[in-house]
Design an enzyme around this catalytic site. Sequence first.
Site, mmCIF file in Angstrom:
data_model
loop_
_atom_site.group_PDB
_atom_site.id
_atom_site.type_symbol
_atom_site.label_atom_id
_atom_site.label_comp_id
_atom_site.label_asym_id
_atom_site.label_seq_id
_atom_site.Cartn_x
_atom_site.Cartn_y
_atom_site.Cartn_z
ATOM 1 N N TRP A 77 46.277 58.907 39.390
ATOM 2 C CA TRP A 77 47.397 59.049 39.101
ATOM 3 C C TRP A 77 47.620 58.259 37.977
ATOM 4 C CZ3 TRP A 77 45.410 57.359 43.193
ATOM 5 C CH2 TRP A 77 45.135 55.840 43.247
ATOM 6 N N ARG A 78 46.541 57.240 37.200
ATOM 7 C CA ARG A 78 47.300 57.266 35.368
ATOM 8 C C ARG A 78 46.519 57.817 34.326
ATOM 9 N NH1 ARG A 78 46.438 50.854 37.574
ATOM 10 N NH2 ARG A 78 47.980 50.646 38.135
ATOM 11 N N GLU A 88 52.739 57.891 44.704
ATOM 12 C CA GLU A 88 53.874 56.979 45.270
ATOM 13 C C GLU A 88 53.843 56.422 47.119
ATOM 14 O OE1 GLU A 88 54.178 53.976 43.878
ATOM 15 O OE2 GLU A 88 53.466 54.444 41.128
ATOM 16 N N GLN A 95 52.696 51.591 52.000
ATOM 17 C CA GLN A 95 51.537 51.293 53.393
ATOM 18 C C GLN A 95 50.452 51.801 52.974
ATOM 19 O OE1 GLN A 95 53.206 48.614 55.515
ATOM 20 N NE2 GLN A 95 54.540 48.710 53.493
ATOM 21 N N TYR A 131 62.181 51.118 46.261
ATOM 22 C CA TYR A 131 60.646 51.228 45.525
ATOM 23 C C TYR A 131 60.032 52.707 44.854
ATOM 24 C CZ TYR A 131 55.902 51.034 44.172
ATOM 25 O OH TYR A 131 54.756 51.429 44.174
ATOM 26 N N ASP A 135 57.724 46.332 45.847
ATOM 27 C CA ASP A 135 56.566 46.460 46.672
ATOM 28 C C ASP A 135 56.372 44.799 47.575
ATOM 29 O OD1 ASP A 135 54.661 45.111 44.792
ATOM 30 O OD2 ASP A 135 53.217 46.787 45.519
ATOM 31 N N CYS A 137 46.654 38.204 42.118
ATOM 32 C CA CYS A 137 47.558 36.930 43.020
ATOM 33 C C CYS A 137 47.675 37.621 45.182
ATOM 34 C CB CYS A 137 48.904 37.356 42.459
ATOM 35 S SG CYS A 137 50.044 36.043 43.220
ATOM 36 N N CYS A 154 44.261 31.748 40.781
ATOM 37 C CA CYS A 154 44.510 31.580 39.989
ATOM 38 C C CYS A 154 44.302 31.069 38.273
ATOM 39 C CB CYS A 154 45.626 30.518 40.496
ATOM 40 S SG CYS A 154 46.699 30.684 42.300
ATOM 41 N N CYS A 197 44.721 33.784 36.186
ATOM 42 C CA CYS A 197 46.229 34.973 36.508
ATOM 43 C C CYS A 197 47.030 34.463 34.673
ATOM 44 C CB CYS A 197 46.943 33.630 37.781
ATOM 45 S SG CYS A 197 48.950 34.360 37.306
ATOM 46 N N CYS A 227 54.030 29.341 37.495
ATOM 47 C CA CYS A 227 53.676 29.576 38.064
ATOM 48 C C CYS A 227 54.255 28.554 39.717
ATOM 49 C CB CYS A 227 52.869 30.374 39.011
ATOM 50 S SG CYS A 227 53.330 30.950 40.972
#
Length: 350
Positions: free
Chosen positions: A22-23, A35, A40, A118, A136, A190, A198, A201, A207
């Site tokens: 979908w990109r 989406e 879920q 969302y 989300d 994350c 981390c 990240c 953070c």
Amino acid sequence: MLEQIREPLLAWYRENKRQLPWREEPTPYHVWVSEIMLQQTRVEAVKEYYTRFLQALPEVKDLAQCPEEQLLKLWEGLGYYNRVRNMQKAAIEIVEKYGGVMPADYEKILALPGIGSYTAGAVSSIAYGIPRPAVDGNVLRVITRITENPEDILKQSTKKKVETALQEIMLEDCPGDFNQSLMELGATVCVPNGMAKCEQCPVAQMCQAHAHKTVLEYPKKTPKKQRKIEERTVLVIQNGQEFAISRRPPKGLLAGLYELPNREGYLSEEEILSYVKDLHLLPLHIREAGEAKHIFSHVEWRMKGYFIKVAATEEKKVGSLIFVDRKESRGKYPIPSAFSAYRKFIEEDF
DNA sequence: AACACGGGGGG
DNA sequence: CCCCCAGTGTT
């Protein structure tokens, strides 16, 4: 303070984003379909469904016109079947009110069936470049960790606050990438369940949870209540080369899908035979078809199955039962995976 | 605010 | 076994 995450996150996203179907061509319709499917539902599960869905229904008007049976078949196995019904309702509305094009307006998108804050934010920002947040589960986790926010993320008040905070730091410039960078970070770095990476990240320096080594404590959430357990008796009723299915009610669990006949509780063989006779069918043999369990989000079915061979009848509809050819029916009726343990008995013979 | 609504992947 | 997922609608 929070606005400091913008640049590092965007830079990181441009280097590290996954290539997803979908990109490739993020039209409003494509983004919308993806989406809805991703609600879920994990990325890996969605990929094939997404491709097949758009192949069958390339445009909004195709979705608006699609027969319900085919629609459910395209969705079979994805779960939350109201998603696709609502999506069709919205498609019809888009055709009737907006000339078949998703409106480029957050409030109008939000007003469509099946679209909440969302999805409205995601479609607005990704497809139209409208600066609205898309919060989300990933984003909630990322933001509550960065800010060391102890509020329960299952409360809508918490989500609302995060949306407001993000709205305030969003720029007109590529809001879609910004939103996706937060989700992508949550999905790949994350991550939940205490294995956050981390060291990878881009915003670890800012953070709070990382600074205080409390990452594992976030996000906070109230324990969910336990599932209800339901005992059911599932019947594989065979009539020659045919077996019985029935359609579930239009509302509630697995609405409108097909199923093997089943009853509440564990019935004795006598009770099953009298049930079959009440349908004006003549049972010839009955044998156990084993036990199975299926777990939904809020209920658990514990099933005992029985295989029943009935004397030949020409009738295709007996009460609520529909006799369908076991070969020809295979690709035709959407049957949820709750019954997958008993599908094999359909292929079998005594 | 609480609950209904699927299914599957991963620890 | 438990967790949780690119959530929304209804009550």
